[in-house]
Write an enzyme that holds these catalytic residues in place. Structure first.
Site, short mmCIF file in Angstrom:
data_model
loop_
_atom_site.label_atom_id
_atom_site.label_comp_id
_atom_site.label_asym_id
_atom_site.label_seq_id
_atom_site.Cartn_x
_atom_site.Cartn_y
_atom_site.Cartn_z
N LYS A 13 -12.99 -19.41 -80.28
CA LYS A 13 -13.66 -19.21 -81.57
C LYS A 13 -12.83 -19.77 -82.73
CE LYS A 13 -14.09 -14.70 -81.17
NZ LYS A 13 -13.52 -14.40 -79.84
N ARG A 88 -17.81 -7.10 -84.24
CA ARG A 88 -17.40 -6.89 -82.86
C ARG A 88 -18.01 -5.65 -82.25
NH1 ARG A 88 -12.30 -9.88 -83.15
NH2 ARG A 88 -11.33 -10.01 -81.11
N ARG A 160 1.28 -14.57 -78.76
CA ARG A 160 0.90 -13.29 -79.37
C ARG A 160 1.17 -12.15 -78.41
NH1 ARG A 160 -5.06 -14.34 -81.57
NH2 ARG A 160 -5.32 -12.34 -80.55
P1 ADP Z 1 -9.35 -12.71 -80.15
O1 ADP Z 1 -10.66 -13.25 -80.63
O2 ADP Z 1 -8.56 -13.73 -79.42
O3 ADP Z 1 -9.45 -11.40 -79.46
P2 ADP Z 1 -8.62 -11.93 -82.85
O4 ADP Z 1 -7.52 -12.61 -83.56
O5 ADP Z 1 -10.02 -12.17 -83.27
O6 ADP Z 1 -8.41 -12.33 -81.33
O7 ADP Z 1 -8.38 -10.34 -82.87
C1 ADP Z 1 -7.15 -9.77 -82.52
C2 ADP Z 1 -7.25 -8.26 -82.61
O8 ADP Z 1 -7.54 -7.87 -83.98
C3 ADP Z 1 -8.36 -7.61 -81.79
O9 ADP Z 1 -7.98 -7.40 -80.45
C4 ADP Z 1 -8.57 -6.30 -82.56
O10 ADP Z 1 -7.55 -5.36 -82.26
C5 ADP Z 1 -8.39 -6.72 -84.00
N1 ADP Z 1 -9.68 -7.08 -84.62
C6 ADP Z 1 -10.02 -8.31 -85.10
N2 ADP Z 1 -11.28 -8.30 -85.58
C7 ADP Z 1 -11.75 -7.04 -85.39
C8 ADP Z 1 -13.00 -6.39 -85.65
N3 ADP Z 1 -14.03 -7.04 -86.20
N4 ADP Z 1 -13.11 -5.09 -85.30
C9 ADP Z 1 -12.11 -4.42 -84.75
N5 ADP Z 1 -10.92 -4.96 -84.46
C10 ADP Z 1 -10.72 -6.26 -84.77
#
Ligand code: ADP
Ligand code: ZN
Length: 213
Positions: A13, A88, A160
């Site tokens: 993404k 999400r 990460r």
């Molecule tokens: P990926 O898409 O690779 O999982 P992200 O950078 O989008 O990684 O998200 C990393 C972390 O940030 C998630 O595992 C969660 O803990 C938190 N996070 C990000 N966006 C949200 C969201 N919309 N709701 C809840 N937690 C979130």
């Protein structure tokens, strides 16, 4: 053009958002990046989010919903935006719908990048991210020109904490339970577009360009 990026963690993404950001001059709003930035700066929000993120869990809806609503109210979102990593959960999707309705806007495309779990697991093991600008690489598929160094800003690349294999398994579990239902949700809203996320970065770019014009 208002776009949501759906798909499992590691489906690409971030990479596809960067392409769309450039092509359509839209702001790329990545909630994961916003949280990581807050952790780096040791803000109150960062302190609250960190323990959830390190465990591969979602940050509670109330922390993320207001943050996104606030961001979408900024001037640079008037002509459109790319939301990456939000919504999400169904609660977040409903909250987003309300926020947008208040602004007289709606989602135009919910892009779902489809990838099987074993593909994701392998990809995450090789993922490296820039400490400086957040750009994402892969040891095998998208290597930087110089090992360990960001092509964009010269920053140091790192893995990460939440890309550790046990945490990836947890994140996939959370994805299937909490986020996958959004695919049906946006199908019913009539804005879902599915993209095969396994065909390679440049092929996905082509598909996106054809799909969105
Ligand atoms: P990926 O898409 O690779 O999982 P992200 O950078 O989008 O990684 O998200 C990393 C972390 O940030 C998630 O595992 C969660 O803990 C938190 N996070 C990000 N966006 C949200 C969201 N919309 N709701 C809840 N937690 C979130
Ligand atoms: Zn960088």
């Amino acid at each position: 053009m208002n776009i949501i990026m759906l798909g499992a963690p590691g489906a690409g993404k971030g990479t596809f958002s960067a392409f769309l950001e450039e092509r359509y001059s839209l702001p790329h709003i990545a909630t994961g990046d916003i949280f990581r930035e807050n952790i780096k700066n040791n803000t109150e929000l960062g302190q609250k989010a960190k323990s959830y993120m390190d465990q591969g869990l979602l940050v509670p809806d109330e922390l993320v919903v207001s943050l996104v609503a606030d961001r979408l109210s900024k001037d640079d979102c008037k002509a459109g935006f790319i939301l990456d990593g939000f919504p999400r959960t169904l609660v977040q999707a409903e909250a987003l719908k309300e926020t947008l309705a208040d602004m007289g806007a709606q989602i135009d495309y919910a892009l779902d990048f489809e990838c099987p779990d074993d593909f994701i697991i392998e990809r995450m093991a090789g993922r490296r991210v820039c400490k400086g600008c957040g750009a994402s690489y892969h040891l095998v598929n998208v290597p930087p020109k110089q090992e360990g160094i960001c092509d964009v800003c010269g920053g140091e690349l790192y893995q990460r904490e939440d890309d550790a294999p046990e945490t990836v398994a947890k994140r996939l579990e959370v994805y299937h339970k909490e986020t996958q239902p959004l695919i049906d949700y946006y199908e019913k809203e009539g804005v879902l577009k599915c993209v095969d996320g396994t065909i390679g970065r440049d092929n996905v770019f082509k598909v996106l360009a054809e799909m969105l014009g």
